[in-house]
Design an enzyme around this catalytic site. Structure first.
Site, PDB file in Angstrom:
ATOM      1  N   GLU A 119       0.823  -1.204   0.000  1.00 26.29           N
ATOM      2  CA  GLU A 119       0.000   0.000   0.000  1.00 26.29           C
ATOM      3  C   GLU A 119       0.863   1.264   0.000  1.00 26.29           C
ATOM      4  O   GLU A 119       0.547   2.244  -0.682  1.00 26.29           O
ATOM      5  CB  GLU A 119      -0.934  -0.003   1.222  1.00 26.29           C
TER       6      GLU A 119
ATOM      7  N   ARG B  60      13.923 -23.898  -4.976  1.00 28.33           N
ATOM      8  CA  ARG B  60      14.648 -23.665  -3.728  1.00 28.33           C
ATOM      9  C   ARG B  60      14.666 -22.184  -3.363  1.00 28.33           C
ATOM     10  O   ARG B  60      14.563 -21.817  -2.193  1.00 28.33           O
ATOM     11  CB  ARG B  60      16.078 -24.186  -3.847  1.00 28.33           C
TER      12      ARG B  60
ATOM     13  N   ASP C 100      24.828 -38.319  -1.129  1.00 24.77           N
ATOM     14  CA  ASP C 100      24.872 -37.309  -2.200  1.00 24.77           C
ATOM     15  C   ASP C 100      25.798 -36.134  -1.896  1.00 24.77           C
ATOM     16  O   ASP C 100      26.202 -35.415  -2.808  1.00 24.77           O
ATOM     17  CB  ASP C 100      23.468 -36.768  -2.469  1.00 24.77           C
TER      18      ASP C 100
ATOM     19  N   ARG D 290      22.032 -22.540  -7.179  1.00 25.18           N
ATOM     20  CA  ARG D 290      23.224 -22.313  -8.008  1.00 25.18           C
ATOM     21  C   ARG D 290      22.866 -22.091  -9.482  1.00 25.18           C
ATOM     22  O   ARG D 290      23.511 -21.309 -10.161  1.00 25.18           O
ATOM     23  CB  ARG D 290      24.180 -23.510  -7.882  1.00 25.18           C
TER      24      ARG D 290
ATOM     25  N   GLU E 123      13.368 -32.781  -0.020  1.00 23.03           N
ATOM     26  CA  GLU E 123      13.959 -33.392  -1.207  1.00 23.03           C
ATOM     27  C   GLU E 123      14.471 -34.816  -0.986  1.00 23.03           C
ATOM     28  O   GLU E 123      15.037 -35.409  -1.897  1.00 23.03           O
ATOM     29  CB  GLU E 123      15.094 -32.511  -1.736  1.00 23.03           C
TER      30      GLU E 123
ATOM     31  N   GLY F 296      15.634 -38.373   1.725  1.00 22.47           N
ATOM     32  CA  GLY F 296      15.441 -39.432   0.740  1.00 22.47           C
ATOM     33  C   GLY F 296      14.060 -40.055   0.808  1.00 22.47           C
ATOM     34  O   GLY F 296      13.127 -39.497   1.392  1.00 22.47           O
TER      35      GLY F 296
END
Length: 347
Positions: free
Chosen positions: A53, A192, A208, A215, A290, A292
């Site tokens: 506003e 993300r 992982d 990125r 994400e 597992g």
């Protein structure tokens, strides 16, 4: 009413430009109309800075020499009820009253306890005409994170995974398997940037060694949330770098070390509920999970999710760890060349 809907939809468009930038505040857009012409507009651009506003009114003032006169015969459209309390900025309801804007059209009432009807009440008490609930359901969808946080006392939860054409999430236990194509990877980094936090379990970090930051897209890094019951994770892993704040839920300690926050929870109860409640207390309004497979299935099993996003590869793995089974209503499907994207919502 049709003209009201047109301008409220413009508020939605403006509001969405604040996605990933204004949490824990809601996304808000404002449009000021005089004689069916937009004379000013604005949106909440960044947490702690001017509300929609304020930006819309300043936009009018910057363009017209007779702005103060115009405002006194205009209508301001806003997708969420103007605030009536002092937070990081003064109350927007007071600013509307100060400039003598005679009519306010709103999509949603603000569920935040410090507002929740108080802005509308303040405006009406001074003689301002207020119309509410215009495109109410669409407005709720724009601020689904904010509404979920304030009505359910937990973050809005998105479950995300990639699976092969034959429904495997990885080729074998404790094995890193790249399934998604390039378009999916870029889209995943965009997502993300739009959420406050991202969660994975211990095995995903061990196997992982993910960075869990943005990125391949321009935007803010989410808070990294890790489940590490026994604090097994080696501090050489990427999640311990300084790229983003990291919260580690564990069974042993609560303390802060630089950008790492350890939070002790009860692992003998309903772990997903404990995690979501702690994140609620930390003012985290949205969470993308994400992996597992076990972690995702835990949140699915307990019904603690709002949205599911699945990348389905067009390649077969032949064998491996079975992917979770999506639930809810399929609302979106897109072919990404190497993958297909499916988005589900709770019914």
């Amino acid at each position: 009413m049709k003209s009201h809907e047109k301008y409220i939809r413009r508020c939605f468009e403006l509001a969405k430009q604040g996605l990933g930038k204004v949490q824990p505040n809601p996304m808000v857009g404002a449009v000021i109309v005089k004689d069916d012409v937009i004379i000013g507009e604005g949106y909440h651009e960044q947490y702690g800075k001017a509300h929609a506003e304020v930006n819309a009114i300043n936009n009018v003032i910057s363009k017209y020499d007779n702005a103060l006169e115009l405002l006194k015969s205009s209508t301001i459209y806003v997708n969420l009820e103007p605030c009536a309390h002092t937070g990081k900025t003064p109350p927007c309801a007071d600013l509307i009253i100060k400039h003598g804007i005679p009519k306010v059209v709103i999509s949603n009432i603000d569920p935040f306890s410090s507002v929740n009807g108080k802005g509308v009440e303040k405006l009406r008490k001074t003689g301002v005409q207020v119309i509410t609930d215009v495109l109410k359901e669409e407005g709720y969808d724009v601020n689904k994170r904010f509404f979920t946080y304030h009505t359910l006392q937990r973050p809005y939860v998105i479950l995300k995974w990639a699976e092969s054409a034959d429904k495997y999430i990885t080729i074998a236990e404790n094995t890193r398997t790249s399934i998604s194509g390039e378009k999916a990877k870029v889209l995943n980094h965009k997502w993300r940037s739009e959420e406050q936090a991202i969660l994975v379990g211990t095995k995903t970090v061990q196997v992982d060694n993910p960075v869990l930051t943005v990125r391949d897209w321009v935007g803010n890094n989410p808070i990294r949330v890790i489940i590490d019951k026994e604090l097994k994770l080696n501090h050489d892993l990427n999640i311990f770098n300084t790229d983003s704040k990291t919260i580690i839920f564990n069974n042993h300690k609560t303390e802060r070390v630089d950008n790492i926050q350890y939070v002790q929870i009860d692992f003998y109860g309903l772990v997903p509920q404990f995690i979501l409640y702690q994140l609620y207390l930390m003012e985290v309004q949205s969470l993308i999970i994400e992996g597992g497979a076990y972690t995702i299935k835990e949140f699915l099993q307990h019904g603690l999710w709002d949205e599911i996003r699945v990348f389905k590869s067009k390649l077969d793995l032949k064998s491996g760890v079975s992917a979770p089974k999506p639930e809810g209503r399929l609302d979106y499907h897109e072919d990404l060349v190497e993958d297909e994207l499916f988005i589900y919502h709770r019914i």
